[in-house]
Design a protein around this motif. Structure first.
Motif, short mmCIF file in Angstrom:
data_model
loop_
_atom_site.label_atom_id
_atom_site.label_comp_id
_atom_site.label_asym_id
_atom_site.label_seq_id
_atom_site.Cartn_x
_atom_site.Cartn_y
_atom_site.Cartn_z
N THR A 217 88.10 -14.85 56.58
CA THR A 217 86.82 -15.03 57.24
C THR A 217 85.88 -13.89 56.87
O THR A 217 86.27 -12.72 56.86
N LEU A 218 84.64 -14.25 56.55
CA LEU A 218 83.58 -13.29 56.27
C LEU A 218 82.67 -13.27 57.49
O LEU A 218 82.10 -14.30 57.86
N VAL A 219 82.53 -12.12 58.12
CA VAL A 219 81.76 -12.04 59.35
C VAL A 219 80.81 -10.86 59.28
O VAL A 219 81.12 -9.83 58.67
N GLY A 220 79.66 -11.01 59.89
CA GLY A 220 78.67 -9.94 59.92
C GLY A 220 77.35 -10.47 60.42
O GLY A 220 77.17 -11.69 60.60
N ASP B 274 84.60 -13.67 67.43
CA ASP B 274 85.71 -14.35 68.09
C ASP B 274 86.31 -15.42 67.17
O ASP B 274 87.54 -15.56 67.07
N GLU B 275 85.45 -16.19 66.51
CA GLU B 275 85.93 -17.21 65.57
C GLU B 275 86.62 -16.57 64.37
O GLU B 275 87.65 -17.05 63.90
N ALA B 276 86.06 -15.47 63.89
CA ALA B 276 86.62 -14.80 62.72
C ALA B 276 88.04 -14.33 62.97
O ALA B 276 88.93 -14.51 62.13
N VAL B 277 88.28 -13.71 64.13
CA VAL B 277 89.62 -13.17 64.39
C VAL B 277 90.58 -14.27 64.83
O VAL B 277 91.79 -14.16 64.65
N ALA C 87 86.96 -9.97 56.82
CA ALA C 87 86.10 -9.06 56.07
C ALA C 87 84.82 -8.87 56.88
O ALA C 87 84.06 -9.83 57.07
N VAL C 88 84.58 -7.67 57.36
CA VAL C 88 83.39 -7.36 58.15
C VAL C 88 82.34 -6.77 57.21
O VAL C 88 82.58 -5.75 56.57
N LEU C 89 81.18 -7.44 57.14
CA LEU C 89 80.11 -7.04 56.23
C LEU C 89 78.91 -6.52 57.03
O LEU C 89 78.63 -7.02 58.12
N LEU D 247 88.26 -4.58 55.85
CA LEU D 247 89.02 -5.76 55.43
C LEU D 247 90.44 -5.58 55.93
O LEU D 247 91.16 -4.69 55.47
N ALA D 248 90.84 -6.41 56.89
CA ALA D 248 92.15 -6.22 57.52
C ALA D 248 92.52 -7.47 58.31
O ALA D 248 91.66 -8.31 58.61
#
Length: 345
Positions: free
Chosen positions: A57-60, A223-226, A233-235, A244-245
């Protein structure tokens, strides 16, 4: 992280050791960047590998380059520097139409053809590839069943006759039609109401567990990303990769103040939704309690069960319903501590 084939059914089951780094990159972003003519940087110099069978998931926040990065994979956006490799091949050297036919793509507004039935929409790419009618018909029925839509009932309907959640399910089925190795999803559940969104998230996680398709998903919702990601990946602004973890690591060990602020408050509550009950958290013995939870369920379910238990203890069973033991507050606390320590060697 690589899902292993299930020999009993030929399906995939994600196994996500929280400290593991993928070593089989199906997709590789190699120093990619995107700068517009006015000098705006959409994506900074970025290196990122996506493993086979992984759901990344790409989140930011807005402006962090999530969708730009996603669209580089199927060449809807061409990077101004760097390369995107798919199975080791530079996508810039692949015919764009052929590339896109081999990649599933799901967007927020689905993009179904309004004048075509559900079955015809799902059959779009098989038709372009020249599949025969029988093969196409069988694949459409298989996929509609997979996304929990009745082929006989929903296949003949048109998109306007479906709910928003049902249209999104059709979009997922269409993207999976030709067994793509890669699926790209850009805010796929963003236009669905909260209750329908949670249902779709659960269903999609089940589908991914069964198929093992490599997925890159864009979302603005942490919430959706985790909840869905094998890794997150937090951008930040300008497409900078801040962390990235695996989800539990992002929640328990934010890499920097930006990530901590983006996650927001109640990290422990989010961790309850992500971390799962393990046998090691359970006190062995009989599970003859009025309230029962299963090994592998989110700790959120165990917490709710404990709160509802008159005795403050719940029984624990395995997937087959066999007794494993009991869980009390101390066991739940130990499970949370285990999740928090997942990034320690």
């Amino acid at each position: 992280m690589c899902a292993d084939a299930d020999p009993s059914g030929g399906r995939y089951r994600r196994r996500v050791p929280e400290t593991e780094t993928p070593n089989e990159a199906l997709i590789r972003f190699d120093g990619v960047g995107m700068t517009y003519a006015d000098g705006t940087v959409a994506v900074d110099h970025l290196d990122l590998d996506v493993a086979a069978h992984e759901l990344l998931t790409l989140v930011g926040p807005s402006g962090s380059g999530k969708s730009t990065l996603l669209r580089m994979v199927n060449r809807l956006v061409e990077p101004t520097r760097g390369r995107v490799l798919l199975e080791g091949e530079d996508v810039a050297r692949v015919d764009a139409a052929r590339l896109r036919r081999g990649i599933g793509y799901v967007i927020q507004d689905v993009g179904l053809f309004p004048h075509r039935t559900v079955a015809q929409n799902v059959a779009t790419v098989p038709g372009l590839l020249g599949w025969d009618r029988r093969r196409t018909r069988e694949r459409v029925a298989e996929l509609l069943t997979l996304v929990r839509l009745d082929p006989a009932v929903h296949g003949p309907r048109y998109p306007h006759e479906l709910s928003g959640g049902q249209r999104q399910r059709v979009g997922v089925a269409r993207a999976l039609a030709t067994h793509p190795k890669v699926m790209l999803m850009d805010e796929p559940f963003g236009a669905v109401d909260p209750e329908g969104r949670r249902s779709l998230q659960t269903e999609f996680r089940r589908i991914h567990d069964e198929l093992g398709t490599t997925v890159v998903m864009v979302t603005h919702d942490i919430d959706e990303a985790v909840l869905l990601g094998d890794r997150v990946a937090v951008l930040s602004q300008g497409g900078r990769l801040e962390q990235l973890a695996p989800p539990a690591v992002v929640l328990s060990r934010p890499a920097n103040p930006f990530v901590e602020r983006f996650i927001g408050d109640a990290r422990a509550v989010k961790l309850l939704r992500v971390a799962r009950l393990a046998r090691a958290d359970v006190e062995p013995g009989r599970a003859d309690r009025p309230v029962v939870v299963r090994v592998g369920e989110p700790l959120e379910a165990a917490f709710s069960a404990l709160a509802a238990s008159p005795e403050g203890v719940v029984g624990v069973v395995d997937d087959g319903g066999a007794a494993v033991g009991t869980l009390g507050p101390a066991g739940l606390h130990a499970a949370l501590r285990r999740a928090v320590r997942t990034d320690e060697g």
